[in-house]
Scaffold this active site. Sequence first.
Site, PDB file in Angstrom:
ATOM      1  N   CYS A 149       0.719  -1.226  -0.594  1.00  0.00           N
ATOM      2  CA  CYS A 149      -0.274  -0.639   0.294  1.00  0.00           C
ATOM      3  C   CYS A 149       0.931   1.193   0.056  1.00  0.00           C
ATOM      4  O   CYS A 149       1.331   2.163  -0.916  1.00  0.00           O
ATOM      5  CB  CYS A 149      -1.302  -0.350   0.886  1.00  0.00           C
ATOM      6  SG  CYS A 149      -2.461   0.665   0.859  1.00  0.00           S
ATOM      7  N   HIS A 152      -3.528  -4.750   0.082  1.00  0.00           N
ATOM      8  CA  HIS A 152      -3.027  -5.523   1.349  1.00  0.00           C
ATOM      9  C   HIS A 152      -3.394  -7.332   1.432  1.00  0.00           C
ATOM     10  O   HIS A 152      -4.351  -7.656   2.413  1.00  0.00           O
ATOM     11  CB  HIS A 152      -4.002  -5.089   2.176  1.00  0.00           C
ATOM     12  CG  HIS A 152      -4.036  -3.143   3.178  1.00  0.00           C
ATOM     13  ND1 HIS A 152      -2.498  -3.467   4.079  1.00  0.00           N
ATOM     14  CD2 HIS A 152      -4.300  -2.254   2.467  1.00  0.00           C
ATOM     15  CE1 HIS A 152      -2.923  -1.940   3.836  1.00  0.00           C
ATOM     16  NE2 HIS A 152      -3.400  -1.732   3.382  1.00  0.00           N
ATOM     17  N   GLU A 161      -2.046  -9.118   2.659  1.00  0.00           N
ATOM     18  CA  GLU A 161      -1.467  -9.577   4.558  1.00  0.00           C
ATOM     19  C   GLU A 161      -2.830  -9.935   5.223  1.00  0.00           C
ATOM     20  O   GLU A 161      -2.830 -11.436   6.358  1.00  0.00           O
ATOM     21  CB  GLU A 161      -0.580  -8.562   5.418  1.00  0.00           C
ATOM     22  CG  GLU A 161      -1.923  -7.360   5.789  1.00  0.00           C
ATOM     23  CD  GLU A 161      -1.178  -6.001   4.950  1.00  0.00           C
ATOM     24  OE1 GLU A 161      -1.114  -6.835   3.783  1.00  0.00           O
ATOM     25  OE2 GLU A 161      -1.197  -4.764   5.328  1.00  0.00           O
TER      26      GLU A 161
HETATM   27  N1  GLN Z   1      -2.217   6.469   2.552  1.00  0.00           N
HETATM   28  C1  GLN Z   1      -2.697   5.850   1.322  1.00  0.00           C
HETATM   29  C2  GLN Z   1      -3.077   5.067   0.438  1.00  0.00           C
HETATM   30  O1  GLN Z   1      -4.258   6.526   1.388  1.00  0.00           O
HETATM   31  C3  GLN Z   1      -2.025   4.374   1.527  1.00  0.00           C
HETATM   32  C4  GLN Z   1      -3.626   3.815   2.555  1.00  0.00           C
HETATM   33  C5  GLN Z   1      -2.326   2.696   3.476  1.00  0.00           C
HETATM   34  O2  GLN Z   1      -0.922   2.584   3.400  1.00  0.00           O
HETATM   35  N2  GLN Z   1      -3.561   2.054   3.605  1.00  0.00           N
HETATM   36  O3  GLN Z   1      -3.374   6.058  -0.229  1.00  0.00           O
END
Ligand code: GLN
Length: 538
Positions: free
Chosen positions: A384, A510, A512
Site C-alpha cells: 500500500c 493488502h 496480509e
Molecule cells: N495513505 C495511502 C492511501 O490512502 C496508503 C494507505 C495504506 O497504506 N493503507 O492511499
Amino acid sequence: MSQTKYIFVTGGVTSSLGKGIIAASLAKLLQAQNYRVTIQKFDPYINVDPGTLNPYEHGECYVTDDGAETDLDLGHYERFLNVKTSQANNVTTGRVYQNVIEKERRGEFLGKTVQVVPHITNEIKERMLLLGQSGDFDIIITEIGGTVGDIESLPYIEAVRQLIWDLGDENAMVIHLTLVPFLSAAGELKTKPTQHSVKTLMESGVKANVLVCRTEHHISDDIKRKLALFCNVKPEAVIQSIDAETIYDVPLLMKEEGLDQVVLNTLNLDPNKTHDLEEWEAFLKKYKNPKHTIEIGLVGKYVELQDSYKSILEAINHAGAVNETKVNVHSIHSEHLQTQEVKEKLKGLDGILVAPGFGERGIEGKIDAIRYARENKIPFFGICLGMQMAVIEHARNVMGLADANSTEMNTACAHPVIGLMEDQKEVTHKGGTMRLGAWKCDLLPNSIVAEVYGDKTIEERHRHRFELNNEYKKALEDSGLKATGVNPDTGLVEIVENNDHPWFVGVQYHPEYKSTVLNPHPLFVAFISAALQNKKEK
Ligand code: GLN
C-alpha cells in the site's frame, strides 16, 4: 443441527488477556470436530468502526472481503478458521446507537421514549443473533470487547443475560477469561481478582459457565478446585491458559485442558467426534523446526506497537513455516531513519518490507529504505503506502524527477506520481469512505506476480484513497518500473515490479489480510523465499 448454539466470551480483571485468541482457538477445536463455527466481536467504543482510529489505539485495522474496517481480532478468526468474516462479524457501540437513532428518526418508535433498556439492548441482541439466522453456522462465538465492570460494557452484558434467558441454558453459555496473577513476594498464584470479576458478572445476572484463567505459572488442582468452588463452576470448567510459545499453540493447549469438551457438554452437543487438526499440527511442526534463518526489516512508523502490523507479522510467520525458515523481523522506525544512517541500519538484512500507512510522518525514511533495497538488490516488498513510496523513489532517483511525490503529502508537488483516486475527490467524510474490500486485478503474463499466484486474475483487499497516477505510467515503465497488475474495470495500477532487480514488488492492496495458517499467502511465501535465496547467494 437445527438449533444454533451461542457462546459468549467475556473478559475480567484486565484487558489484553487475549480473548480473541481464546475465542479463535475454541472455534478451531469445534471446527475440527465438524461444527460450522464463526466468531463475532462486539466492541464497546463509540466509533462506528475502527477505520478512523490510529493504530496506536487498538492496533491494526483489519479489512474483510466485503470492505468492512474491523477490529484486528477478526484477523485472528480468519487466520485460525480459514473462513471469511464480513461486516456482520464486528459491531461497535457507535454502530448500535447509529442504527437505533436512525430508527427513531424514521419514526419506528413513534410515541415511545427510546432508552438503553430495551432499545439499545434489543438492537445488540438482534445483531448478536444475525449471523446465526443465516443457517450457515452451528455455533456462534461472540466476543465482548472490554472488561466486565466497565460502564460501557453494561448494555452488552445485559443483552447476554437476556439472550441466555431467551435461548435457554442448553443453547447459550458464557466463558469468562480472567487473570490469575502470581505474587512473587508471596510465591503464590492469587484467585481473588477472578472471584471478584465473576461476582461483578453475577451482579448483572450473568453466570460464568467456564473460566479460562490466564497465568504465567501452572495452576495446581487445588487452586482449580478453589476457583471452581468460589466462582460457582464445575471443577472441569476451570481451564488453565498458560503463556504459550506461539499463539498457534493455544488451540492444542486448550484441547489438552478440555475446553472444547466442557463447552460441548454444557451445550448438550455430541463431544465424541474425532479431531481433525492434522494440517494445523503439520504447520506447527514446520514453524517450530526451521532449517534456515533470515533477517527481514519491517520499515514503518507504528513499529513501537506490535499490534499495528499484526496481519503482516502473522503472514510472515505463515510464509516462514512454508519455507522452513525462522524469520527474525527487525522493526525499523521510518521516522527515525536518517539518510546517512540507512546503510548502517539496513545492512545485513536479507529482505526489506515497507509497511502501509497514512500521512507525511516518516515517509522520507521509507523512500531511503526502498532506494537502499533497489540499489543493493535486496528483495523488496512494498504494501500500500510502501508501494506508493516505491513509485516515488523510482521517479525521483531513476527518472530524475526530484520533486516527485504523492498529493497526500504535498498537493503542490511538480510531479504527483501518486494522486487521489478520481472517485475520492468529492469525498468529505473520513469514516468508511476509502476504496475498501476485495477488488479484481489482472496480472501481466511472465511477471513475478503471475508466477507467484499461478493465475491470470486475482482478488485482493484494499484500503486506500491514493493511486499511481496513470499519466506517469508509461514513463515509469520505460524506465524499468512495470505495472504488472491492473484493475480490469478502472485501469488502476495495483502492482509494480522492477525488472532490473531479483525481487522488487509493490502492491497497492493488502495481501496480509488473506494469509491464513492453512493458506499462507503466496506473495509472502515468495518474498521470504527470495530473501532466503538472497542470503544463500551472499
Ligand atoms: N495513505 C495511502 C492511501 O490512502 C496508503 C494507505 C495504506 O497504506 N493503507 O492511499
